[in-house]
Design an enzyme around this catalytic site. Sequence first.
Site, PDB file in Angstrom:
ATOM      1  N   ARG A 107       0.863  -1.179   0.000  1.00  0.00           N
ATOM      2  CA  ARG A 107       0.000   0.000   0.000  1.00  0.00           C
ATOM      3  C   ARG A 107       0.896   1.224   0.000  1.00  0.00           C
ATOM      4  O   ARG A 107       1.691   1.410   0.925  1.00  0.00           O
ATOM      5  CB  ARG A 107      -0.924   0.024   1.216  1.00  0.00           C
ATOM      6  CG  ARG A 107      -1.531   1.408   1.453  1.00  0.00           C
ATOM      7  CD  ARG A 107      -2.606   1.438   2.498  1.00  0.00           C
ATOM      8  NE  ARG A 107      -3.793   0.732   2.050  1.00  0.00           N
ATOM      9  CZ  ARG A 107      -4.994   0.851   2.627  1.00  0.00           C
ATOM     10  NH1 ARG A 107      -5.150   1.651   3.674  1.00  0.00           N
ATOM     11  NH2 ARG A 107      -6.020   0.172   2.173  1.00  0.00           N
ATOM     12  N   HIS A 149      -7.678   0.782  -6.104  1.00  0.00           N
ATOM     13  CA  HIS A 149      -7.855  -0.023  -4.882  1.00  0.00           C
ATOM     14  C   HIS A 149      -8.564  -1.331  -5.257  1.00  0.00           C
ATOM     15  O   HIS A 149      -9.702  -1.577  -4.865  1.00  0.00           O
ATOM     16  CB  HIS A 149      -8.667   0.773  -3.863  1.00  0.00           C
ATOM     17  CG  HIS A 149      -8.577   0.240  -2.453  1.00  0.00           C
ATOM     18  ND1 HIS A 149      -7.784  -0.841  -2.105  1.00  0.00           N
ATOM     19  CD2 HIS A 149      -9.184   0.643  -1.305  1.00  0.00           C
ATOM     20  CE1 HIS A 149      -7.916  -1.072  -0.811  1.00  0.00           C
ATOM     21  NE2 HIS A 149      -8.753  -0.191  -0.298  1.00  0.00           N
ATOM     22  N   GLN A 205     -10.128  -3.992  -2.637  1.00  0.00           N
ATOM     23  CA  GLN A 205     -11.386  -3.494  -2.085  1.00  0.00           C
ATOM     24  C   GLN A 205     -12.550  -3.879  -2.999  1.00  0.00           C
ATOM     25  O   GLN A 205     -13.581  -4.389  -2.546  1.00  0.00           O
ATOM     26  CB  GLN A 205     -11.313  -1.960  -1.965  1.00  0.00           C
ATOM     27  CG  GLN A 205     -12.625  -1.308  -1.551  1.00  0.00           C
ATOM     28  CD  GLN A 205     -12.969  -1.607  -0.117  1.00  0.00           C
ATOM     29  OE1 GLN A 205     -12.165  -1.377   0.771  1.00  0.00           O
ATOM     30  NE2 GLN A 205     -14.169  -2.109   0.135  1.00  0.00           N
ATOM     31  N   ASP A 262     -17.345   7.100  -0.656  1.00  0.00           N
ATOM     32  CA  ASP A 262     -16.021   7.041  -0.030  1.00  0.00           C
ATOM     33  C   ASP A 262     -15.725   8.443   0.492  1.00  0.00           C
ATOM     34  O   ASP A 262     -16.415   9.417   0.143  1.00  0.00           O
ATOM     35  CB  ASP A 262     -14.978   6.601  -1.084  1.00  0.00           C
ATOM     36  CG  ASP A 262     -13.563   6.444  -0.507  1.00  0.00           C
ATOM     37  OD1 ASP A 262     -13.416   6.369   0.723  1.00  0.00           O
ATOM     38  OD2 ASP A 262     -12.600   6.397  -1.313  1.00  0.00           O
ATOM     39  N   CYS A 291     -16.366   1.838   1.419  1.00  0.00           N
ATOM     40  CA  CYS A 291     -15.150   1.034   1.625  1.00  0.00           C
ATOM     41  C   CYS A 291     -14.626   1.177   3.051  1.00  0.00           C
ATOM     42  O   CYS A 291     -13.908   0.305   3.526  1.00  0.00           O
ATOM     43  CB  CYS A 291     -14.089   1.423   0.614  1.00  0.00           C
ATOM     44  SG  CYS A 291     -13.672   3.171   0.658  1.00  0.00           S
ATOM     45  N   ARG A 334     -13.612  -8.327   2.924  1.00  0.00           N
ATOM     46  CA  ARG A 334     -12.202  -8.104   2.562  1.00  0.00           C
ATOM     47  C   ARG A 334     -11.409  -9.356   2.920  1.00  0.00           C
ATOM     48  O   ARG A 334     -10.558  -9.796   2.148  1.00  0.00           O
ATOM     49  CB  ARG A 334     -11.617  -6.907   3.325  1.00  0.00           C
ATOM     50  CG  ARG A 334     -12.257  -5.556   3.083  1.00  0.00           C
ATOM     51  CD  ARG A 334     -12.078  -5.023   1.689  1.00  0.00           C
ATOM     52  NE  ARG A 334     -10.710  -4.822   1.259  1.00  0.00           N
ATOM     53  CZ  ARG A 334      -9.888  -3.837   1.648  1.00  0.00           C
ATOM     54  NH1 ARG A 334     -10.319  -2.914   2.488  1.00  0.00           N
ATOM     55  NH2 ARG A 334      -8.666  -3.745   1.166  1.00  0.00           N
TER      56      ARG A 334
HETATM   57  N1   CP Z   1     -11.085   0.114   2.981  1.00  0.00           N
HETATM   58  C1   CP Z   1      -9.790   0.042   3.350  1.00  0.00           C
HETATM   59  O1   CP Z   1      -8.886  -0.208   2.546  1.00  0.00           O
HETATM   60  O2   CP Z   1      -9.585   0.217   4.683  1.00  0.00           O
HETATM   61  P1   CP Z   1      -8.183   0.419   5.402  1.00  0.00           P
HETATM   62  O3   CP Z   1      -7.627   1.750   4.922  1.00  0.00           O
HETATM   63  O4   CP Z   1      -8.494   0.417   6.847  1.00  0.00           O
HETATM   64  O5   CP Z   1      -7.267  -0.695   4.988  1.00  0.00           O
HETATM   65  N1  NVA Z   2     -10.010   6.798  -1.082  1.00  0.00           N
HETATM   66  C1  NVA Z   2      -9.571   6.419   0.237  1.00  0.00           C
HETATM   67  C2  NVA Z   2      -9.797   4.957   0.462  1.00  0.00           C
HETATM   68  C3  NVA Z   2      -9.368   4.438   1.798  1.00  0.00           C
HETATM   69  C4  NVA Z   2      -9.566   2.962   1.928  1.00  0.00           C
HETATM   70  C5  NVA Z   2      -8.107   6.778   0.408  1.00  0.00           C
HETATM   71  O1  NVA Z   2      -7.326   6.580  -0.536  1.00  0.00           O
HETATM   72  O2  NVA Z   2      -7.743   7.292   1.467  1.00  0.00           O
END
Ligand code: CP
Ligand code: NVA
Length: 314
Positions: free
Chosen positions: A112, A139, A142, A234, A274, A302
């Site tokens: 990530r 993502h 997700q 989101d 999400c 997930r």
């Molecule tokens: N939805 C999601 O990816 O959550 P986190 O940022 O907690 O991993």
């Molecule tokens: N769009 C958000 C998703 C988090 C899971 C971000 O990138 O912070």
Amino acid sequence: MQGKLASSLRGRDFLSLRDYSPEEIYYLLDLAAELKKKLKAGEPHPLLAGKTLGMIFTKRSTRTRVSFEVGMYQLGGYPLFLSADDLQLGRGETIADTARVLSRYLDGIMIRTYSHQEVEELAAHATIPVINGLTDFLHPTQVLADLLTIREKKGKLKGLNLTYIGDGNNVAHSLMYGGARVGLNVTIACPPGYEPLPQVVEEARRLASENGSTITITDNPMEAAEGADILYTDVWTSMGQEAEAEKRRQAFRGFRIDGQLLALARPDAIVLHCLPAHRGEEITDEVMDGPQSAVFDQAENRLHAHKAILAALL
Ligand code: CP
Ligand code: NVA
């Protein structure tokens, strides 16, 4: 067919749903459902005994980290949490060298981070599967879990209307790719200036046309919500955009899922997010805690979706 698909997935990267055929996505969804059933029945499923997954994070995470870590454990493997601050990567070792070295120890890498190009570079130099656990651009893990949730709740995917309200961000991009692949009609309602990237819209439209589905971009959330089977939102400000939070709060007013917007969707519509949610911004408590919300089932999925990715690729 099953065997052919299984061997087409082994050793692959999971960077974008754009790169996965509808058959491969359905295979992963079926595997996720099967692993979910086994877990609920208390049946051990050590498909990755003796295997290791390195998990690199340069951004925070609750769901992705915990579900990959627990998922690897449930599959009989071993997960290593690697904070970028503690790796030599943070002191200037190149991504390519990091990929080459980690490939000598591990069976897979989940990452990530901010830059999608860096994840592609990692994948290009690794000899083991690289899984995209979120970049500024996409993502995909997700959205695999989202598709699993929608299929569980609605019994199918093809032909359903998914409306996403909010920022044309990483989650929106992956919903467009994933939705296009499985034949969802995806509508993205966002304020002017916050649309998804034109290149993603174009590619998703091309993929959607192969399935007879549509990708629509609009700045009218009310119109977009009408007839929706799934309403999705989101955060307005994603990780890394904190300096723009106030400007975004102004721009996104009206792009929230509240009771009024939900009333425009189909009566049996489900609501997805999400997470993490900024309650009172993009979603109200009333909706998030209401009977149409599936957000915590979605979060649970997930785990099952990630286990399917791990079991298929590693
Ligand atoms: N939805 C999601 O990816 O959550 P986190 O940022 O907690 O991993
Ligand atoms: N769009 C958000 C998703 C988090 C899971 C971000 O990138 O912070």
